[in-house]
Write a protein that holds these residues in place. Structure first.
Motif, PDB file in Angstrom:
ATOM      1  N   LEU A   1       5.197  -1.833   5.445  1.00  0.00           N
ATOM      2  CA  LEU A   1       3.765  -2.026   5.286  1.00  0.00           C
ATOM      3  C   LEU A   1       3.060  -1.366   6.464  1.00  0.00           C
ATOM      4  CD1 LEU A   1       1.263  -3.298   3.944  1.00  0.00           C
ATOM      5  CD2 LEU A   1       1.676  -5.342   5.331  1.00  0.00           C
ATOM      6  N   VAL A   2       2.162  -0.435   6.160  1.00  0.00           N
ATOM      7  CA  VAL A   2       1.386   0.248   7.190  1.00  0.00           C
ATOM      8  C   VAL A   2      -0.061  -0.202   7.082  1.00  0.00           C
ATOM      9  CG1 VAL A   2       0.601   2.473   8.094  1.00  0.00           C
ATOM     10  CG2 VAL A   2       2.923   2.244   7.196  1.00  0.00           C
ATOM     11  N   LEU A   3      -0.585  -0.765   8.163  1.00  0.00           N
ATOM     12  CA  LEU A   3      -2.001  -1.153   8.212  1.00  0.00           C
ATOM     13  C   LEU A   3      -2.753   0.029   8.795  1.00  0.00           C
ATOM     14  CD1 LEU A   3      -1.522  -4.732   9.732  1.00  0.00           C
ATOM     15  CD2 LEU A   3      -1.558  -4.065   7.316  1.00  0.00           C
ATOM     16  N   ALA A   4      -3.531   0.688   7.956  1.00  0.00           N
ATOM     17  CA  ALA A   4      -4.138   1.950   8.407  1.00  0.00           C
ATOM     18  C   ALA A   4      -5.498   2.162   7.769  1.00  0.00           C
ATOM     19  CB  ALA A   4      -3.231   3.130   8.078  1.00  0.00           C
TER      20      ALA A   4
ATOM     21  N   GLN B   1      -1.805   9.536   8.191  1.00  0.00           N
ATOM     22  CA  GLN B   1      -0.803  10.581   8.369  1.00  0.00           C
ATOM     23  C   GLN B   1       0.542   9.984   8.743  1.00  0.00           C
ATOM     24  OE1 GLN B   1      -0.958  14.003   7.750  1.00  0.00           O
ATOM     25  NE2 GLN B   1       1.243  13.668   8.037  1.00  0.00           N
ATOM     26  N   LEU B   2       0.512   8.932   9.546  1.00  0.00           N
ATOM     27  CA  LEU B   2       1.740   8.247   9.929  1.00  0.00           C
ATOM     28  C   LEU B   2       2.449   7.677   8.705  1.00  0.00           C
ATOM     29  CD1 LEU B   2       3.698   7.058  11.976  1.00  0.00           C
ATOM     30  CD2 LEU B   2       2.062   5.223  12.399  1.00  0.00           C
ATOM     31  N   ALA B   3       1.684   7.121   7.779  1.00  0.00           N
ATOM     32  CA  ALA B   3       2.263   6.585   6.547  1.00  0.00           C
ATOM     33  C   ALA B   3       2.974   7.685   5.762  1.00  0.00           C
ATOM     34  CB  ALA B   3       1.175   5.933   5.693  1.00  0.00           C
TER      35      ALA B   3
ATOM     36  N   LEU C   1       3.935   0.966   1.723  1.00  0.00           N
ATOM     37  CA  LEU C   1       2.714   0.372   1.169  1.00  0.00           C
ATOM     38  C   LEU C   1       1.650   0.467   2.245  1.00  0.00           C
ATOM     39  CD1 LEU C   1       1.008  -1.345  -0.811  1.00  0.00           C
ATOM     40  CD2 LEU C   1       2.081  -3.382   0.179  1.00  0.00           C
ATOM     41  N   LEU C   2       0.568   1.159   1.958  1.00  0.00           N
ATOM     42  CA  LEU C   2      -0.518   1.311   2.931  1.00  0.00           C
ATOM     43  C   LEU C   2      -1.639   0.354   2.581  1.00  0.00           C
ATOM     44  CD1 LEU C   2      -1.919   4.497   4.526  1.00  0.00           C
ATOM     45  CD2 LEU C   2      -3.499   2.902   3.444  1.00  0.00           C
TER      46      LEU C   2
ATOM     47  N   ALA D   1      -6.975   7.562   1.672  1.00  0.00           N
ATOM     48  CA  ALA D   1      -5.520   7.446   1.771  1.00  0.00           C
ATOM     49  C   ALA D   1      -4.805   7.764   0.466  1.00  0.00           C
ATOM     50  CB  ALA D   1      -5.157   6.037   2.231  1.00  0.00           C
ATOM     51  N   ARG D   2      -5.550   8.063  -0.592  1.00  0.00           N
ATOM     52  CA  ARG D   2      -4.896   8.299  -1.876  1.00  0.00           C
ATOM     53  C   ARG D   2      -3.938   9.472  -1.769  1.00  0.00           C
ATOM     54  NH1 ARG D   2      -5.468   3.507  -4.138  1.00  0.00           N
ATOM     55  NH2 ARG D   2      -7.637   2.860  -4.144  1.00  0.00           N
TER      56      ARG D   2
END
Length: 257
Positions: free
Chosen positions: A3-6, A13-15, A26-27, A38-39
């Motif tokens: 899980l990336v909180l962004a 970009q990190l995701a 999962l972002l 982020a799409r």
């Protein structure tokens, strides 16, 4: 699943970097606008704010193996919720901390602890205050009595909810600059000049957040510059670059096997 909180460009970009390393990601983005940015066909994206119980529930539902907190450097509540949720769920928490911009030796630079102190400081430095701090703390500035007779300009994202909030807080349309940053040095100089700015207020959001060009523009115009320092949080496991975070995720998952 990671899980990336962004809600930021470098977080998104990190995701993608983690996906390219073979991880399922999962972002989570707070706003619809952040979710739209982020799409990506390689990412699963969810949108909406999360409190600690909501985050714990999401971690369970997604069977998350780790959380990468790439939220904004000033989103202290989001980070604290994420750390507590990871502890409750028994999974690794990894913080991506965007590098800050070194503050120059500039005699008109005032570093302050928070938005409330920034509002008081700015009020004593000029009559036209240009806020480049985003929308989260606008209410702090409009509530400051020392700014009541000053002109305060808010530069914010061009989101309908943000614009509505500005109007509800009492900002005149002529004092709202709704644009997507970051902005170049030249454009900042042009904006500060156009609004006859006497004081600039900003955060040290790093180069990705355009802090370097805000600072250089204020200095070029010889303007007082109030910089809100980052919240001081003990993150535990933290990395300052995308390759470092990828390596930390790999290490955390190996240790958790």
């Amino acid at each position: 699943m990671i899980l990336v909180l962004a809600g930021t460009l470098d977080g998104r970009q990190l995701a993608v970097d983690l996906v390219e390393e073979g991880h399922e990601v999962l972002l989570s983005a707070v706003s619809e606008y952040g979710g739209e940015l982020a799409r990506d066909s390689r990412l699963t994206v969810r949108v909406g704010p999360l409190d600690q119980p909501g985050l714990v529930a999401l971690l369970k539902e997604a069977a998350a193996q780790a959380v990468v907190d790439a939220s904004h450097p000033y989103a202290a509540n989001a980070s604290q919720n994420a750390m507590a949720a990871c502890e409750a769920a028994g999974i690794p928490y990894i913080r991506y901390e965007r590098p800050s911009v070194p503050l120059p030796a500039y005699e008109k630079l005032y570093e302050v602890y928070d938005a409330a102190e920034a509002a008081k400081t700015a009020a004593g430095l000029g009559n036209t205050v240009f806020l480049t701090t985003g929308s989260r703390a606008l209410a702090v500035f409009t509530a400051e009595p020392l700014l009541a007779d000053k002109r305060v300009i808010a530069r914010v994202l061009p989101e309908p909810t943000v614009l509505q909030e500005c109007l509800e807080l009492g900002f005149s349309p002529r004092d709202i600059v709704a644009m997507q940053g970051p902005f170049s040095h030249e454009l900042n100089v042009a904006m500060f000049t156009e609004f006859q700015t006497e004081v600039v207020v900003t955060k040290n959001s790093g180069q990705v957040g355009g802090s370097d060009t805000k600072i250089s523009a204020a200095m070029a115009l010889d303007l007082p510059l109030v910089v809100i320092s980052r919240p001081k949080i003990q993150y535990g496991t933290v990395g300052y670059s995308q390759p470092e975070i990828v390596a930390l995720v790999k290490e955390a998952l190996l240790c958790n096997i």
